[in-house]
Design a protein around this motif. Structure first.
Motif, PDB file in Angstrom:
ATOM      1  N   ALA B 173       0.861  -1.108   0.111  1.00  0.00           N
ATOM      2  CA  ALA B 173       0.110  -0.030  -0.023  1.00  0.00           C
ATOM      3  C   ALA B 173       0.902   1.313   0.105  1.00  0.00           C
ATOM      4  N   ARG B 174       1.985   1.146   0.931  1.00  0.00           N
ATOM      5  CA  ARG B 174       2.776   2.626   0.785  1.00  0.00           C
ATOM      6  C   ARG B 174       3.454   2.668  -0.484  1.00  0.00           C
ATOM      7  N   GLU B 175       3.965   1.634  -1.308  1.00  0.00           N
ATOM      8  CA  GLU B 175       4.562   1.605  -2.311  1.00  0.00           C
ATOM      9  C   GLU B 175       3.703   2.209  -3.523  1.00  0.00           C
ATOM     10  N   MET B 176       2.421   1.632  -3.409  1.00  0.00           N
ATOM     11  CA  MET B 176       1.442   2.540  -4.148  1.00  0.00           C
ATOM     12  C   MET B 176       1.121   4.252  -4.145  1.00  0.00           C
ATOM     13  N   THR B 177       1.270   4.321  -2.819  1.00  0.00           N
ATOM     14  CA  THR B 177       1.257   5.735  -2.454  1.00  0.00           C
ATOM     15  C   THR B 177       2.395   6.349  -3.032  1.00  0.00           C
ATOM     16  N   LEU B 178       3.550   5.817  -2.976  1.00  0.00           N
ATOM     17  CA  LEU B 178       4.802   6.654  -3.282  1.00  0.00           C
ATOM     18  C   LEU B 178       4.484   6.678  -4.750  1.00  0.00           C
ATOM     19  N   TRP B 179       4.325   5.709  -5.763  1.00  0.00           N
ATOM     20  CA  TRP B 179       4.202   5.692  -7.122  1.00  0.00           C
ATOM     21  C   TRP B 179       3.126   7.007  -7.711  1.00  0.00           C
ATOM     22  N   LEU B 180       2.196   6.833  -6.822  1.00  0.00           N
ATOM     23  CA  LEU B 180       1.098   8.012  -7.052  1.00  0.00           C
ATOM     24  C   LEU B 180       1.659   9.391  -7.006  1.00  0.00           C
ATOM     25  N   ALA B 181       2.503   9.549  -5.889  1.00  0.00           N
ATOM     26  CA  ALA B 181       3.322  10.812  -5.560  1.00  0.00           C
ATOM     27  C   ALA B 181       4.358  11.161  -6.749  1.00  0.00           C
ATOM     28  N   SER B 182       4.672  10.030  -7.267  1.00  0.00           N
ATOM     29  CA  SER B 182       5.903  10.020  -8.262  1.00  0.00           C
ATOM     30  C   SER B 182       5.078  10.460  -9.758  1.00  0.00           C
ATOM     31  N   GLY B 183       3.947  10.407  -9.769  1.00  0.00           N
ATOM     32  CA  GLY B 183       3.231  10.683 -11.222  1.00  0.00           C
ATOM     33  C   GLY B 183       3.243   9.566 -12.035  1.00  0.00           C
ATOM     34  N   ILE B 184       3.808   8.431 -11.692  1.00  0.00           N
ATOM     35  CA  ILE B 184       3.897   7.223 -12.467  1.00  0.00           C
ATOM     36  C   ILE B 184       2.887   5.982 -12.138  1.00  0.00           C
ATOM     37  N   GLN B 185       2.471   5.536 -13.207  1.00  0.00           N
ATOM     38  CA  GLN B 185       1.538   4.521 -12.833  1.00  0.00           C
ATOM     39  C   GLN B 185       2.297   2.980 -13.555  1.00  0.00           C
ATOM     40  N   PRO B 186       2.663   2.349 -12.701  1.00  0.00           N
ATOM     41  CA  PRO B 186       3.711   1.316 -13.343  1.00  0.00           C
ATOM     42  C   PRO B 186       2.671   0.315 -13.750  1.00  0.00           C
ATOM     43  N   ASP B 187       3.224  -0.449 -14.717  1.00  0.00           N
ATOM     44  CA  ASP B 187       2.295  -1.440 -15.583  1.00  0.00           C
ATOM     45  C   ASP B 187       3.134  -2.762 -15.545  1.00  0.00           C
TER      46      ASP B 187
END
Lengths: 233, 311
Positions: B173-187
């Motif tokens: 969950a924290r990793e997803m929050t950090l991706w959100l903050a980075s503006g990237i949606q990893p695929d």
């Protein structure tokens, strides 16, 4: 609502698509299918040969194969992991966490099952059959072929047991394959993952899909048994 | 040749055999009965109270619970059964009433759990921090970066391999929050982002094998460090004090399951446990755990008692 609909819906809620599920199913079939094919092509003749051969130490070999039938998948997975690891002897192959590693582990699991059960099927044939075949002038290869034809029910059961064993095991698939989404995730590892996520309903539904696959495979094998013209002419 | 007629002697032998069988059967049944009685007695001898604690793997794998729980068990005469799972499964277990107390680290899910009436309340327990670990040669060049989200954006633009827990755990969950903050949606189908759906230990092993970056709690990383080839902390510094990113703080809380919703949960014992783990004494034990071995604490106490004693 069918299990399939439930699955698609639940997967959609998880921001995934039905294609993800399809990928998982296809990969499961590809990996376990290939492992089964390799195990059957090698294991059936090997089991048949073992069944007709008499040599000193044969009982020990049979006992060893029966032991192999009870190999814990997680131990096989660990062994494959350590061999294919970057610090292992075959690390240079780059197979770890790929479908190839999963096939390797599953072959190791299915092979003893198929050899052991084929051997048992051949052994349980009437001993007179062999004498009869010999007296008709059959050579060794023809003899094994004819006996396999006679024992085909047992051989089919061996193949079915092999498939059921590897398609449902999770220890080796997880360790050797790594359960990578869209790359090495199969049904059994997906079930463990959804359980860990707390999606118990989805995990159970995936279990239903897995059982359906095994069921379909069994039907296929049983049909094959009726079609097969294996008997030596 | 088998005889066709039985003589009297045969009859005597058969009767004798029959009696012997009866005797064997009787003594066998006696033994079985005794064993069952003994087993039942053993089960009933101690009407022990049991508390089922569902917790994340990090608190268990680090050895913290094994270190502090025996005190509680002897003092209160309660056996604590620890079920170490991901936060997602721990919360699902709480929702079904299969656990009595949760010890988890995903604030959003915890609050939802309490709001929906499954949990009584959420008590801050302790915290540690997350770090980004990766191969020592650092192909994406993130070493020493202050913000995790920026480092992750750089990993994405370099298309360097990143291993994700992908299991709805607190760390995921924290990793997803950090991706959100980075503006990237990893695929996950992109090839460089690998979502493996496994525990922290397995994910660290995976990262070590595949020369991948990953987000880990510092405690699990420290505990596993010696088995990880060539995997080092690149963002987050040497200890929590060196971690420049507030978004990498990892708070754990403890939640008793609501007895009104799940009547079978041992209400008193649950509350005793929660009160005990928040006590100053227990919190002090938490604060020193792992210092001998790793040169730094693995968890930092955070209960109200602790904070009022250490303003």
């Amino acid at each position: 609502m069918s299990i399939w609909d439930t699955l698609i819906e639940t997967l959609n809620q998880g921001a995934s698509t039905g294609s993800e599920l399809l990928h998982i199913i296809l990969l499961t079939l590809r990996v376990s299918g290939l492992a089964l094919l390799i195990s059957a092509v090698v294991g059936i003749p090997a089991g048949a040969w073992l069944g007709v051969s008499r040599f000193p130490g044969r009982r020990v070999v049979v006992a060893a194969i029966y032991t192999g039938m009870g190999l814990p998948p997680v131990v096989v997975g660990l062994a494959v992991y350590m061999i294919l690891s970057r610090s292992g002897p075959l690390g240079d192959l780059g197979w770890l966490f790929t479908p190839a590693a999963m096939v390797t582990a599953q072959v190791l699991l299915a092979m003893p099952l198929i050899i052991g059960l084929t051997n048992a099927a051949i052994e349980s044939l009437d001993p007179d059959l062999r004498l009869q075949l010999r007296s008709m002038g059959a050579n060794r290869l023809q003899e094994i072929g004819a006996m396999l034809g006679e024992a085909r029910d047992g051989v089919i059961a061996a193949v079915a047991a092999g498939f059921g064993g590897i398609v449902s095991e999770v220890g080796a698939a997880m360790l050797a394959g790594g359960n990578i989404e869209a790359q090495t995730r199969v049904l059994s590892t997906a079930i463990v993952l959804e359980t860990r996520r707390g999606n118990f309903a989805l995990a159970l539904a995936l279990g239903g899909v897995l059982l359906s696959l095994t069921f379909a495979m069994s039907i296929l094998l049983i049909r094959l048994r009726h079609r097969a013209v294996w008997t030596w002419k | 040749m088998r005889r066709l007629f039985l003589t009297r002697a045969d009859g005597v032998v058969m009767m004798y055999r029959h009696n012997a069988m009866k005797k064997i059967l009787r003594s066998f049944m006696q033994i079985t009965f005794t064993l069952c009685a003994l087993l039942l007695a053993a089960c009933q001898a101690q009407p022990e109270q049991v508390l089922r604690l569902a917790t994340t793997t990090s608190t268990y794998d680090s050895g913290l619970l094994q270190a502090i729980l025996p005190d509680f068990e002897t003092e209160y005469g309660v056996r604590v059964d620890v079920i170490a799972v991901g936060t997602g499964q721990a919360i699902a277990m709480g929702e079904r009433g299969d656990a009595d107390v949760l010890m988890v680290h995903d604030r959003v899910k915890e609050e939802a759990f309490v709001d929906e009436g499954h949990g009584l309340a959420r008590y801050p327990l302790m915290y540690n921090d997350f770090v980004i670990v990766g191969p020592a040669d650092d192909p994406a060049g993130i070493r020493g970066m202050g913000l995790a989200s920026e480092a992750m954006a750089r990993i994405a633009s370099a298309r360097a391999t990143f291993a994700s827990r992908g299991d709805d755990s607190g760390t995921h969950a924290r990793e997803m929050t950090l991706w959100l903050a980075s503006g990237i949606q990893p695929d996950p189908s992109s090839g460089w982002y690998l979502s493996i759906g496994q525990g922290m230990g397995e994910t660290l092993q995976f990262a070590s094998e595949r020369r991948a970056y990953t987000l880990s709690d510092r405690g699990t990383y420290l505990a596993m460090q010696e088995n990880l080839i060539d995997l080092v902390v690149l963002v987050g510094g040497e200890s929590l004090a060196h971690n420049a990113d507030q978004n990498l703080i990892n708070p754990y809380s403890v939640i008793p399951v609501n007895p009104a919703r799940h009547p079978q949960t041992p209400k008193e014992v649950s509350m005793q446990f929660v009160e005990w783990i928040l006590l100053l004494d227990t919190q002090e034990q938490i604060s020193t755990f792992g210092v001998d071995q790793y040169g730094q604490p693995l968890f930092y106490p955070d209960s109200d008692h602790w904070r009022s004693a250490h303003p």
